[in-house]
Motif scaffolding. Structure first.
Motif, PDB file in Angstrom:
ATOM      1  N   LEU A 230      -0.685  -5.402   3.559  1.00  0.00           N
ATOM      2  CA  LEU A 230      -1.510  -5.244   2.358  1.00  0.00           C
ATOM      3  C   LEU A 230      -2.770  -5.996   2.327  1.00  0.00           C
ATOM      4  O   LEU A 230      -2.990  -6.906   2.955  1.00  0.00           O
TER       5      LEU A 230
ATOM      6  N   ARG B  18      -3.645  -0.693   0.849  1.00  0.00           N
ATOM      7  CA  ARG B  18      -3.195  -0.654   2.079  1.00  0.00           C
ATOM      8  C   ARG B  18      -4.302  -1.268   2.703  1.00  0.00           C
ATOM      9  O   ARG B  18      -5.590  -0.807   2.674  1.00  0.00           O
TER      10      ARG B  18
ATOM     11  N   ALA C 158       2.936   3.053   2.060  1.00  0.00           N
ATOM     12  CA  ALA C 158       3.744   3.146   3.431  1.00  0.00           C
ATOM     13  C   ALA C 158       3.686   4.465   4.041  1.00  0.00           C
ATOM     14  O   ALA C 158       3.581   4.902   5.428  1.00  0.00           O
TER      15      ALA C 158
ATOM     16  N   PRO D  35      -2.731   5.785   7.206  1.00  0.00           N
ATOM     17  CA  PRO D  35      -3.539   4.246   7.091  1.00  0.00           C
ATOM     18  C   PRO D  35      -4.706   4.783   6.399  1.00  0.00           C
ATOM     19  O   PRO D  35      -5.355   4.414   5.305  1.00  0.00           O
TER      20      PRO D  35
END
Length: 149
Positions: free
Chosen positions: A113, A107, A17, A21
């Motif tokens: 997820l 991710r 997290a 990304p």
């Protein structure tokens, strides 16, 4: 020792997290974790609860890795109908409370997820993505380029 084993998946998830990304995408953070189906959103996305993980992260959306299904909110009625078929099949086979195994958890480009999902289908442990493709309800999709529908 038990406490360390329970904390390891959480640390991996929190690290995922914290990463951007783009940096996190594609990197496997947890090789295998048992989960319980909370509900099915559409043909390739469901929410699971991971027992032993803190509540803040234990209920989380997971996309099925390697496939794409038609969108249930597509403006084209034919595409929408295909999306509803995929969702209904998945919901009939992955009911709330059913056990699933998430493998190669990583991710996605979205906030949830991405994982290979194994579940009991027709009395046998099977890969959900393969089942959806085999039944014509999904197409292979790696998340790059235009969606397959």
């Amino acid at each position: 020792m038990l406490r360390r084993v329970a904390i390891l998946p959480l640390c991996c998830l929190l690290l995922a997290a914290a990463m951007t990304p783009a940096a996190a995408r594609g990197r496997v953070f947890v090789e295998s974790v048992s989960a319980v189906v909370d509900h099915v959103y559409d043909g390739d996305t469901l929410t699971v609860i991971v027992p032993g993980w803190p509540a803040v992260v234990s209920s989380i959306q997971v996309r099925v890795y390697g496939i794409g299904t038609a969108e249930i909110h597509d403006p084209c009625p034919e595409i929408q109908a295909l999306g509803l078929l995929a969702r209904d099949w998945l919901a009939a086979h992955l009911r709330p409370g059913d056990a699933v195994t998430l493998r190669n958890v990583r991710r996605d480009k979205s906030p949830w997820l991405l994982a290979d999902i194994e579940a009991v289908v027709d009395g046998e442990a099977r890969d959900v993505a393969s089942e959806l493709v085999r039944r014509g309800l999904a197409r292979p999709y790696d998340g790059q380029g235009p969606k397959p529908w």
